[in-house]
Design a protein around this motif. Structure first.
Motif, PDB file in Angstrom:
ATOM      1  N   GLY A 356       0.965  -1.205  -0.124  1.00 13.28           N
ATOM      2  CA  GLY A 356       0.110  -0.100   0.028  1.00 13.28           C
ATOM      3  C   GLY A 356       0.779   1.324   0.039  1.00 13.28           C
ATOM      4  N   VAL A 357       0.024   2.372  -1.267  1.00 16.26           N
ATOM      5  CA  VAL A 357       1.111   3.145  -0.510  1.00 16.26           C
ATOM      6  C   VAL A 357       0.093   4.971  -0.718  1.00 16.26           C
ATOM      7  CG1 VAL A 357       2.367   4.728  -2.588  1.00 16.26           C
ATOM      8  CG2 VAL A 357       2.869   1.838  -2.825  1.00 16.26           C
ATOM      9  N   PRO A 358       0.698   5.516  -0.004  1.00 16.17           N
ATOM     10  CA  PRO A 358      -0.409   6.841   0.418  1.00 16.17           C
ATOM     11  C   PRO A 358      -0.606   7.557  -0.617  1.00 16.17           C
ATOM     12  CG  PRO A 358       1.884   7.169   1.313  1.00 16.17           C
ATOM     13  CD  PRO A 358       1.527   5.500   0.797  1.00 16.17           C
ATOM     14  N   GLY A 359      -0.256   7.417  -2.219  1.00 10.30           N
ATOM     15  CA  GLY A 359      -0.141   8.820  -3.564  1.00 10.30           C
ATOM     16  C   GLY A 359      -0.674   8.940  -4.687  1.00 10.30           C
ATOM     17  N   GLU A 360       0.504   8.943  -5.348  1.00 10.82           N
ATOM     18  CA  GLU A 360       0.003   8.683  -7.192  1.00 10.82           C
ATOM     19  C   GLU A 360       1.849   8.156  -7.078  1.00 10.82           C
ATOM     20  OE1 GLU A 360      -2.149  11.205  -9.991  1.00 10.82           O
ATOM     21  OE2 GLU A 360      -2.717  11.904  -7.822  1.00 10.82           O
ATOM     22  N   LEU A 361       2.142   6.912  -7.387  1.00  9.00           N
ATOM     23  CA  LEU A 361       3.592   6.448  -7.453  1.00  9.00           C
ATOM     24  C   LEU A 361       3.241   6.315  -9.201  1.00  9.00           C
ATOM     25  CD1 LEU A 361       5.631   5.366  -5.391  1.00  9.00           C
ATOM     26  CD2 LEU A 361       5.474   3.524  -6.408  1.00  9.00           C
ATOM     27  N   PHE A 362       5.334   6.777  -9.813  1.00  8.17           N
ATOM     28  CA  PHE A 362       5.407   6.837 -10.685  1.00  8.17           C
ATOM     29  C   PHE A 362       6.053   6.019 -10.997  1.00  8.17           C
ATOM     30  CE2 PHE A 362       8.286   8.542 -14.298  1.00  8.17           C
ATOM     31  CZ  PHE A 362       7.413   9.541 -14.210  1.00  8.17           C
ATOM     32  N   SER A 363       5.349   4.995 -12.576  1.00  6.00           N
ATOM     33  CA  SER A 363       5.671   3.393 -12.862  1.00  6.00           C
ATOM     34  C   SER A 363       6.856   3.020 -12.603  1.00  6.00           C
ATOM     35  CB  SER A 363       4.902   3.617 -14.628  1.00  6.00           C
ATOM     36  OG  SER A 363       5.587   4.632 -15.111  1.00  6.00           O
ATOM     37  N   GLY A 388      -0.360  13.136  -2.978  1.00  2.00           N
ATOM     38  CA  GLY A 388       0.378  13.096  -4.035  1.00  2.00           C
ATOM     39  C   GLY A 388       0.740  12.516  -4.967  1.00  2.00           C
ATOM     40  N   TYR A 389       2.237  13.541  -5.956  1.00  2.00           N
ATOM     41  CA  TYR A 389       2.694  12.637  -6.843  1.00  2.00           C
ATOM     42  C   TYR A 389       3.366  11.717  -6.114  1.00  2.00           C
ATOM     43  CZ  TYR A 389      -0.044  13.541 -10.810  1.00  2.00           C
ATOM     44  OH  TYR A 389      -1.461  13.637 -11.698  1.00  2.00           O
ATOM     45  N   LEU A 390       4.421  10.622  -6.412  1.00  2.00           N
ATOM     46  CA  LEU A 390       5.582  10.588  -6.244  1.00  2.00           C
ATOM     47  C   LEU A 390       6.909   9.716  -7.314  1.00  2.00           C
ATOM     48  CD1 LEU A 390       4.606   8.416  -3.318  1.00  2.00           C
ATOM     49  CD2 LEU A 390       5.695  10.732  -2.692  1.00  2.00           C
ATOM     50  N   ALA A 403       5.501  16.386 -12.326  1.00  2.00           N
ATOM     51  CA  ALA A 403       6.680  17.420 -11.606  1.00  2.00           C
ATOM     52  C   ALA A 403       5.550  19.085 -11.941  1.00  2.00           C
ATOM     53  CB  ALA A 403       8.099  17.596 -13.093  1.00  2.00           C
ATOM     54  N   MET A 404       4.961  19.221 -12.123  1.00  2.00           N
ATOM     55  CA  MET A 404       4.949  20.450 -11.789  1.00  2.00           C
ATOM     56  C   MET A 404       3.474  20.553 -10.580  1.00  2.00           C
ATOM     57  SD  MET A 404       3.453  22.241 -15.221  1.00  2.00           S
ATOM     58  CE  MET A 404       2.373  23.983 -14.233  1.00  2.00           C
ATOM     59  N   LEU A 405       3.512  18.967 -10.366  1.00  2.00           N
ATOM     60  CA  LEU A 405       1.882  19.074  -8.980  1.00  2.00           C
ATOM     61  C   LEU A 405       2.585  17.705  -7.750  1.00  2.00           C
ATOM     62  CD1 LEU A 405      -0.910  18.090 -10.942  1.00  2.00           C
ATOM     63  CD2 LEU A 405      -0.365  20.701  -9.639  1.00  2.00           C
ATOM     64  N   THR A 409       9.371  15.970  -2.393  1.00  2.00           N
ATOM     65  CA  THR A 409      10.463  15.464  -3.149  1.00  2.00           C
ATOM     66  C   THR A 409      11.131  14.293  -3.797  1.00  2.00           C
ATOM     67  OG1 THR A 409      12.136  15.007  -1.294  1.00  2.00           O
ATOM     68  CG2 THR A 409      11.635  17.966  -1.355  1.00  2.00           C
ATOM     69  N   PRO A 410      11.877  14.417  -5.163  1.00  2.00           N
ATOM     70  CA  PRO A 410      12.301  13.568  -5.904  1.00  2.00           C
ATOM     71  C   PRO A 410      13.218  12.330  -4.482  1.00  2.00           C
ATOM     72  CG  PRO A 410      13.095  14.805  -7.198  1.00  2.00           C
ATOM     73  CD  PRO A 410      11.909  15.487  -5.730  1.00  2.00           C
ATOM     74  N   ARG A 411      13.630  12.954  -4.130  1.00  2.00           N
ATOM     75  CA  ARG A 411      14.563  12.442  -2.877  1.00  2.00           C
ATOM     76  C   ARG A 411      14.052  11.165  -2.285  1.00  2.00           C
ATOM     77  NH1 ARG A 411      18.774  15.204   1.046  1.00  2.00           N
ATOM     78  NH2 ARG A 411      17.054  15.739   1.964  1.00  2.00           N
ATOM     79  N   CYS A 412      12.930  12.279  -1.541  1.00  2.00           N
ATOM     80  CA  CYS A 412      11.923  11.609  -0.542  1.00  2.00           C
ATOM     81  C   CYS A 412      11.133  10.559  -1.478  1.00  2.00           C
ATOM     82  CB  CYS A 412      10.912  12.270   0.237  1.00  2.00           C
ATOM     83  SG  CYS A 412       9.778  11.387   0.867  1.00  2.00           S
ATOM     84  N   ALA A 413      10.397  10.618  -2.551  1.00  2.00           N
ATOM     85  CA  ALA A 413       9.669   9.264  -3.272  1.00  2.00           C
ATOM     86  C   ALA A 413      10.782   8.244  -3.425  1.00  2.00           C
ATOM     87  CB  ALA A 413       9.436  10.070  -4.644  1.00  2.00           C
ATOM     88  N   GLU A 414      11.853   8.587  -3.228  1.00  2.00           N
ATOM     89  CA  GLU A 414      12.627   6.883  -3.977  1.00  2.00           C
ATOM     90  C   GLU A 414      13.101   6.332  -2.881  1.00  2.00           C
ATOM     91  OE1 GLU A 414      16.254   9.414  -5.860  1.00  2.00           O
ATOM     92  OE2 GLU A 414      14.655   8.852  -7.958  1.00  2.00           O
ATOM     93  N   GLY A 415      13.210   6.832  -2.130  1.00  2.00           N
ATOM     94  CA  GLY A 415      13.734   6.129  -0.312  1.00  2.00           C
ATOM     95  C   GLY A 415      11.792   6.112  -0.260  1.00  2.00           C
ATOM     96  N   ILE A 416      10.802   6.525  -0.172  1.00  2.00           N
ATOM     97  CA  ILE A 416       9.724   5.652  -0.159  1.00  2.00           C
ATOM     98  C   ILE A 416       9.164   4.484  -0.965  1.00  2.00           C
ATOM     99  CG2 ILE A 416       7.302   5.015  -0.482  1.00  2.00           C
ATOM    100  CD1 ILE A 416       6.874   8.543   0.154  1.00  2.00           C
ATOM    101  N   ALA A 417       9.926   4.338  -2.113  1.00  2.00           N
ATOM    102  CA  ALA A 417      10.307   3.650  -2.781  1.00  2.00           C
ATOM    103  C   ALA A 417      11.191   2.019  -2.857  1.00  2.00           C
ATOM    104  CB  ALA A 417       9.986   3.479  -4.217  1.00  2.00           C
ATOM    105  N   LEU A 418      12.066   2.534  -2.338  1.00  2.00           N
ATOM    106  CA  LEU A 418      13.303   1.836  -1.223  1.00  2.00           C
ATOM    107  C   LEU A 418      12.604   1.506  -0.021  1.00  2.00           C
ATOM    108  CD1 LEU A 418      16.147   0.598  -1.387  1.00  2.00           C
ATOM    109  CD2 LEU A 418      17.256   2.321  -0.562  1.00  2.00           C
ATOM    110  N   ARG A 419      11.625   1.781   0.575  1.00  2.00           N
ATOM    111  CA  ARG A 419      11.562   1.175   1.918  1.00  2.00           C
ATOM    112  C   ARG A 419      10.109  -0.214   1.481  1.00  2.00           C
ATOM    113  NH1 ARG A 419      11.653   3.928   6.520  1.00  2.00           N
ATOM    114  NH2 ARG A 419      13.408   5.812   7.107  1.00  2.00           N
TER     115      ARG A 419
END
Length: 438
Positions: A356-363, A388-390, A403-405, A409-419
């Motif tokens: 489960g991901v709490p947002g809009e995860l990039f493919s 929002g968007y990850l 990216a506009m919305l 941050t992208p660093r945080c989004a990548e960290g979420i994916a890693l976790r």
């Protein structure tokens, strides 16, 4: 230990007159209903005490804290499990009500509707618990060509498959299915003012018709995936055409699925702090709206091809969304009920992981998670909250609508994916609490 599974459903169609969410370009409240919105629940447990695990799908744009946190606690108390074992996700329909401030305002009527949805979910979960029966599990995938595509570069290969976990009775009958497919369900346009589940609703109806069993359809890593370049028009007829294709693929995935080990059951959750990007100043956002709107009108007047027009229109829509962020958020504030941290979740049903991901995860981030977790994975976006968007760093550098919305941050989004690649691996089985059953 034997796995038991049950399914429940309730109607959550809003009253006519509520504002609609999903499009900044939409004006006016709902004036009709194209098809009924619903909440669907699945509850599974082991006869020797494992679980229960609870899955809930809502035909809404999103779910937001603290509403969803309270709801998960209610469900967990009734089901006799920990809140980590409860997943609540939205399908992300853009033809639903403007819940949780997604339209800019929270009215008394919207608050009353949100409270009613929570009550309906608890009833659906209770119904699912009461209907549990012994089952085996099958996991299958089926390609769904021509329904979803990258809304950045339509030629990109995003692996357009639907993944399905099916519960099968001892007699070989499908008792229910849980599916995940990544796609913005945005066939219907901003001009539509009738409530609808959009193509996901058609898909569920078609799959249930073919399987003779209930279906929960979750959205996946859909940040950059939509029907922008696959739909021939933005009409109910086109919505039905694409939805029938997806629903048929769900049924095929069940038929072609392979049997997997159904046990043990396990649940894990952790909260991660979020890092936020700076919101634009209102004046800057207003300037961008004017520029992108003018560019779209110029492209239309010049007779540009449909693909170019869709990209230009998307830029104008993104600018409107950014203006909303600048207006609703403001300096140091966060819109849409976004919290300072976010819940990440991993459920294990034998050989199958449900993430489960709490947002809009990039493919691309979704693929990283699925590949790391193994062969049988259901990725569920818009789950347990909304941030929002990850997006990964390369997608943010490229710019564009997402990216506009993005406010994370992208660093945080990548960290979420890693976790999420690691969360719950090796965790112990889910255990019931002392609260009793639902």
């Amino acid at each position: 230990m034997v796995l038991t599974w049950g399914f429940g459903m309730r109607d959550i169609t809003p009253p006519i007159g509520l504002p609609m969410g999903g499009y900044a370009a939409r004006s006016g409240p709902a004036i009709g209903v194209l098809d009924a919105l619903s909440c669907r629940a699945a509850v599974c447990s082991g006869t020797a005490g494992g679980g229960p695990l609870v899955l809930v799908s809502l035909d809404l744009l999103c779910v937001a804290e603290p509403w969803v946190a309270r709801l998960r606690r209610r469900i967990a108390l009734a089901a006799g499990c920990d809140t980590a074992a409860v997943l609540v996700a939205a399908t992300h329909t853009h033809a639903g009500p403007a819940v949780f401030g997604s339209g800019g305002d929270t009215t008394a009527a919207l608050a009353a509707y949100e409270a009613g949805v929570a009550d309906a979910v608890v009833k659906a979960a209770s119904e699912a618990s009461a209907r549990r029966e012994p089952v085996e599990l099958r996991f299958g995938r089926c390609p769904v060509p021509g329904v979803a595509a990258s809304r950045r570069r339509p030629a990109d290969d995003l692996g357009d498959e639907v993944a399905v976990l099916a519960a099968v009775s001892a007699q070989g009958r499908c008792a229910g299915a849980v599916a995940s497919f990544a796609c913005h369900p945005t066939v219907l346009p901003p001009q539509n003012r009738a409530f609808s589940r959009d193509l996901f609703g058609v898909a569920v109806d078609r799959a249930e018709q073919l399987l003779g069993a209930p279906v929960l359809l979750f959205n996946g890593a859909a940040a950059d995936v939509s029907t922008r370049f696959t739909r021939g028009a933005q009409t109910p007829e086109e919505m039905r055409r694409l939805g029938v294709q997806l629903g048929t693929a769900i049924a095929r995935a069940v038929s072609a699925g392979e049997e997997i080990a159904p046990l043990p059951l396990a649940a894990a959750e952790e909260r991660v702090p979020l890092e936020f990007t700076a919101l634009p100043a209102r004046e800057e956002a207003e300037r961008l709206v004017a520029e992108t709107t003018a560019a779209y009108r110029a492209a239309k007047a010049a007779g540009r091809c449909e693909a170019e027009l869709r990209q230009a229109r998307a830029a104008a829509e993104a600018a409107l969304g950014q203006l909303y962020l600048a207006t609703a958020g403001g300096a140091g504030a966060l819109p849409l009920g976004i919290a300072r941290d976010a819940p990440l979740q991993a459920l294990q049903l034998g050989e199958c992981s449900i993430v489960g991901v709490p947002g809009e995860l990039f493919s691309a981030l979704g693929r990283r998670i699925s590949e790391a977790r193994g062969k049988h994975v259901l990725l569920v976006g818009y789950a347990n909250g909304y941030v929002g968007y990850l997006l990964p760093r390369d997608a943010c550098r490229e710019g564009g609508y997402e990216a506009m919305l993005a406010v994370v941050t992208p660093r945080c989004a990548e960290g979420i994916a890693l976790r999420l690649q690691r969360l719950g691996k090796g965790c112990g089985p889910a255990r019931p609490t002392r609260n009793g059953g639902a």
